[in-house]
Design a protein around this motif. Structure first.
Motif, PDB file in Angstrom:
ATOM      1  N   SER A   1       0.897  -1.039   0.151  1.00 45.74           N
ATOM      2  CA  SER A   1       0.147   0.174  -0.069  1.00 45.74           C
ATOM      3  C   SER A   1       1.032   1.091   0.040  1.00 45.74           C
ATOM      4  O   SER A   1       2.023   1.450   0.419  1.00 45.74           O
ATOM      5  CB  SER A   1      -0.731   0.001   1.088  1.00 45.74           C
ATOM      6  N   TYR A   2       0.442   2.285  -0.621  1.00 43.34           N
ATOM      7  CA  TYR A   2       1.272   3.740  -0.745  1.00 43.34           C
ATOM      8  C   TYR A   2       0.305   4.921  -0.683  1.00 43.34           C
ATOM      9  O   TYR A   2      -0.795   4.676  -1.145  1.00 43.34           O
ATOM     10  CB  TYR A   2       2.276   3.652  -1.724  1.00 43.34           C
ATOM     11  N   ALA A   3       0.829   5.985  -0.376  1.00 44.35           N
ATOM     12  CA  ALA A   3       0.189   7.207  -0.527  1.00 44.35           C
ATOM     13  C   ALA A   3       1.364   8.025  -0.708  1.00 44.35           C
ATOM     14  O   ALA A   3       2.359   8.245  -0.319  1.00 44.35           O
ATOM     15  CB  ALA A   3      -0.587   7.641   0.424  1.00 44.35           C
ATOM     16  N   VAL A   4       1.221   9.323  -1.981  1.00 45.94           N
ATOM     17  CA  VAL A   4       2.188  10.172  -2.052  1.00 45.94           C
ATOM     18  C   VAL A   4       1.449  11.575  -1.715  1.00 45.94           C
ATOM     19  O   VAL A   4       0.251  11.925  -2.124  1.00 45.94           O
ATOM     20  CB  VAL A   4       2.425  10.044  -3.700  1.00 45.94           C
ATOM     21  N   HIS A   5       2.330  12.461  -1.232  1.00 46.46           N
ATOM     22  CA  HIS A   5       1.855  13.617  -0.955  1.00 46.46           C
ATOM     23  C   HIS A   5       1.531  14.271  -2.109  1.00 46.46           C
ATOM     24  O   HIS A   5       2.011  14.211  -3.213  1.00 46.46           O
ATOM     25  CB  HIS A   5       2.483  14.267   0.076  1.00 46.46           C
TER      26      HIS A   5
ATOM     27  N   SER B   1       5.904   5.054  -8.260  1.00 41.87           N
ATOM     28  CA  SER B   1       6.333   3.939  -8.949  1.00 41.87           C
ATOM     29  C   SER B   1       7.887   3.594  -8.227  1.00 41.87           C
ATOM     30  O   SER B   1       8.342   2.451  -8.057  1.00 41.87           O
ATOM     31  CB  SER B   1       6.561   4.362 -10.440  1.00 41.87           C
ATOM     32  N   GLU B   2       8.711   4.611  -7.898  1.00 44.90           N
ATOM     33  CA  GLU B   2       9.890   4.512  -7.552  1.00 44.90           C
ATOM     34  C   GLU B   2      10.084   3.797  -6.157  1.00 44.90           C
ATOM     35  O   GLU B   2      10.629   2.746  -5.675  1.00 44.90           O
ATOM     36  CB  GLU B   2      10.843   5.740  -7.475  1.00 44.90           C
ATOM     37  N   ALA B   3       9.062   4.359  -5.318  1.00 42.54           N
ATOM     38  CA  ALA B   3       9.016   3.514  -3.858  1.00 42.54           C
ATOM     39  C   ALA B   3       8.462   1.966  -3.975  1.00 42.54           C
ATOM     40  O   ALA B   3       8.898   1.312  -3.299  1.00 42.54           O
ATOM     41  CB  ALA B   3       7.865   4.433  -3.028  1.00 42.54           C
ATOM     42  N   VAL B   4       7.478   1.882  -4.909  1.00 40.99           N
ATOM     43  CA  VAL B   4       7.135   0.540  -5.240  1.00 40.99           C
ATOM     44  C   VAL B   4       8.115  -0.281  -5.404  1.00 40.99           C
ATOM     45  O   VAL B   4       8.393  -1.513  -4.910  1.00 40.99           O
ATOM     46  CB  VAL B   4       5.722   0.262  -5.868  1.00 40.99           C
TER      47      VAL B   4
ATOM     48  N   VAL C   1       0.498   2.924 -11.613  1.00 42.99           N
ATOM     49  CA  VAL C   1       1.621   2.548 -10.709  1.00 42.99           C
ATOM     50  C   VAL C   1       1.979   0.925 -11.072  1.00 42.99           C
ATOM     51  O   VAL C   1       2.816   0.437 -11.223  1.00 42.99           O
ATOM     52  CB  VAL C   1       1.443   2.901  -9.237  1.00 42.99           C
ATOM     53  N   ALA C   2       0.814   0.038 -10.701  1.00 42.12           N
ATOM     54  CA  ALA C   2       1.069  -1.137 -10.757  1.00 42.12           C
ATOM     55  C   ALA C   2       1.502  -1.714 -12.115  1.00 42.12           C
ATOM     56  O   ALA C   2       2.397  -2.335 -12.375  1.00 42.12           O
ATOM     57  CB  ALA C   2      -0.523  -1.856 -10.447  1.00 42.12           C
TER      58      ALA C   2
END
Length: 169
Positions: free
Chosen positions: A88-92, A102-105, A135-136
């Motif tokens: 799971s992720y969220a970007v400010h 994408s880079e974080a994943v 992103v996926a």
């Protein structure tokens, strides 16, 4: 651009809460966090990381500024199979649209490989969340199927329908 992943601490709670907006609440949290509640949640994530179990979360930094959050949970079984690790992720808002998610994943997938956690990374996403679907796809995850969540519900009590995307680790 390069993002850095690192554990979240109490001093990050205010910036984390300030980065929440309607998109974060809609797709991830279901409500706005408080600084005290966020600190307590960061403590749980740190305890899980030390124990090597459960959900573990990391802050996503870009240019020295907290740009979002990413977590992984090998214990989440909703719509997943044994060996799948839910991401799971969220970007400010200030960092959206620049490839941070994408880079974080991809960085968290590399950590999963290095730490031998799971066989596949999984992203479970509502079809309407086009940003997360992108992103996926951008990260090479393959679409597997849609399913009715056994844990996530809409305000009327009906199950949320999620799409499952997987990436072999």
């Amino acid at each position: 651009m390069t993002v850095e992943l690192r554990p979240l601490t109490h001093r990050d709670a205010e910036a984390h809460c300030a980065g929440e907006d309607a998109e974060t609440v809609r797709w991830l949290t279901g409500g706005y966090g408080t600084v005290d509640g966020t600190r307590a949640y960061f403590d749980v994530l740190a305890e899980n990381a030390m124990a090597g179990r459960g959900k573990r979360g990391l802050g996503v930094w870009r240019d020295g500024r907290l740009a979002g959050y990413v977590d992984f949970d090998p214990d989440n079984a909703d719509g997943l199979e044994l060996g799948d690790v839910n991401l799971s992720y969220a970007v400010h808002p200030w960092a959206r649209g620049s490839g941070v998610a994408s880079e974080a994943v991809l960085a968290v997938c590399q950590r999963l490989r290095e730490q031998d956690i799971g066989r596949r990374a999984a992203i479970r996403v509502e079809l309407e969340n086009v940003g997360s679907v992108r992103v996926a796809e951008r990260c090479g995850f393959r679409y597997v199927r849609r399913f009715a969540s056994s844990t996530d519900t809409h305000a009327d009590g009906s199950p949320v329908v999620l799409s499952r995307y997987l990436l072999d680790l």
